[in-house]
Each structure stands twice: as structure tokens, then as C-alpha cells.
Design a protein around this motif. Structure first.
Motif, PDB file in Angstrom:
ATOM      1  N   ALA A  43      11.948 -23.842   4.042  1.00 48.23           N
ATOM      2  CA  ALA A  43      12.252 -22.605   4.754  1.00 48.23           C
ATOM      3  C   ALA A  43      11.589 -21.408   4.082  1.00 48.23           C
ATOM      4  O   ALA A  43      11.024 -20.534   4.755  1.00 48.23           O
ATOM      5  CB  ALA A  43      13.763 -22.396   4.842  1.00 48.23           C
ATOM      6  N   ALA A  44      11.629 -21.354   2.755  1.00 49.76           N
ATOM      7  CA  ALA A  44      11.013 -20.235   2.037  1.00 49.76           C
ATOM      8  C   ALA A  44       9.493 -20.248   2.210  1.00 49.76           C
ATOM      9  O   ALA A  44       8.874 -19.194   2.439  1.00 49.76           O
ATOM     10  CB  ALA A  44      11.381 -20.299   0.556  1.00 49.76           C
ATOM     11  N   ALA A  45       8.888 -21.417   2.116  1.00 46.78           N
ATOM     12  CA  ALA A  45       7.438 -21.506   2.296  1.00 46.78           C
ATOM     13  C   ALA A  45       7.053 -21.146   3.733  1.00 46.78           C
ATOM     14  O   ALA A  45       6.048 -20.447   3.953  1.00 46.78           O
ATOM     15  CB  ALA A  45       6.952 -22.914   1.953  1.00 46.78           C
ATOM     16  N   SER A  46       7.836 -21.590   4.700  1.00 45.90           N
ATOM     17  CA  SER A  46       7.569 -21.257   6.101  1.00 45.90           C
ATOM     18  C   SER A  46       7.641 -19.755   6.312  1.00 45.90           C
ATOM     19  O   SER A  46       6.807 -19.172   7.011  1.00 45.90           O
ATOM     20  CB  SER A  46       8.577 -21.949   7.023  1.00 45.90           C
ATOM     21  N   ARG A  47       8.630 -19.127   5.706  1.00 47.49           N
ATOM     22  CA  ARG A  47       8.767 -17.679   5.836  1.00 47.49           C
ATOM     23  C   ARG A  47       7.545 -16.965   5.263  1.00 47.49           C
ATOM     24  O   ARG A  47       6.998 -16.053   5.875  1.00 47.49           O
ATOM     25  CB  ARG A  47      10.023 -17.195   5.135  1.00 47.49           C
TER      26      ARG A  47
END
Length: 97
Positions: A43-47
Motif C-alpha cells: 500500500a505504501a509503495a502504491s501510494r
């Protein structure tokens, strides 16, 4: 379709099914806290990726607007919505920890 093409497609399909099965077994055998951390990292990388893409697309859309007067902010808006959704997902997982 020839016999060889059919056999090749079947072999590829069997390999894909086997790979997906192994991935699923590995995921289910992973402890819950490690799965949660992996999902939080995703989720953090996608953001981060979506934020960079939205910024770049917005910059390009502004250039198009200045050059031609035509507004084209649909893609930057969609990318920013995805960025916000990924950020909310990360926050929910972080609060649940």
C-alpha cells in the motif's frame, strides 16, 4: 490451431496454474503479522508510485492546457484518487495493528 500449438497452450496454462497454486500456498502459510506487513508495504509503495504518476500527469496536463487551452485533467485526477485510496488502506492497516 495445430496439435503442437494446443499442447503448448495447455503446458503454459498448467504452469500458470501451478505457479498461482504455489503462491497461494506460500501466502496462506505465511504468519499473519508478516502478511499484514507485506500488505502495508504494498500500500505504501502504491501510494508513492501513484503520487509520482499523478504529479507528472498533472504537470503534463498543465502544459497541454497552457499550449492549447484544452483541459485534460482526467488522468491526473484518477491517479490522485488511487493515491488517496492507497493511503487510506495503509492508514486502516496501521490502525488495526
Amino acid at each position: 490451431m495445430t496439435e503442437q500449438e494446443a499442447q503448448r497452450r495447455e503446458a503454459v496454462l498448467r504452469m500458470l496454474i501451478a505457479a498461482m497454486s504455489l503462491a497461494w500456498m506460500g501466502w496462506t502459510m505465511t504468519p499473519e503479522h508478516q502478511r499484514r506487513l507485506a500488505m502495508m508495504r504494498l500500500a505504501a509503495a502504491s501510494r508513492r508510485v501513484l503520487a509520482a504518476a499523478a504529479r507528472s500527469a498533472g504537470h503534463d496536463a498543465m502544459g497541454v492546457e497552457l499550449a492549447s487551452g484544452r483541459e485534460a485533467y482526467g488522468l491526473p485526477w484518477l491517479l490522485s484518487r488511487g493515491r488517496d485510496a492507497a493511503g487510506r488502506a495503509y492508514d486502516r492497516m496501521r490502525e488495526a495493528s
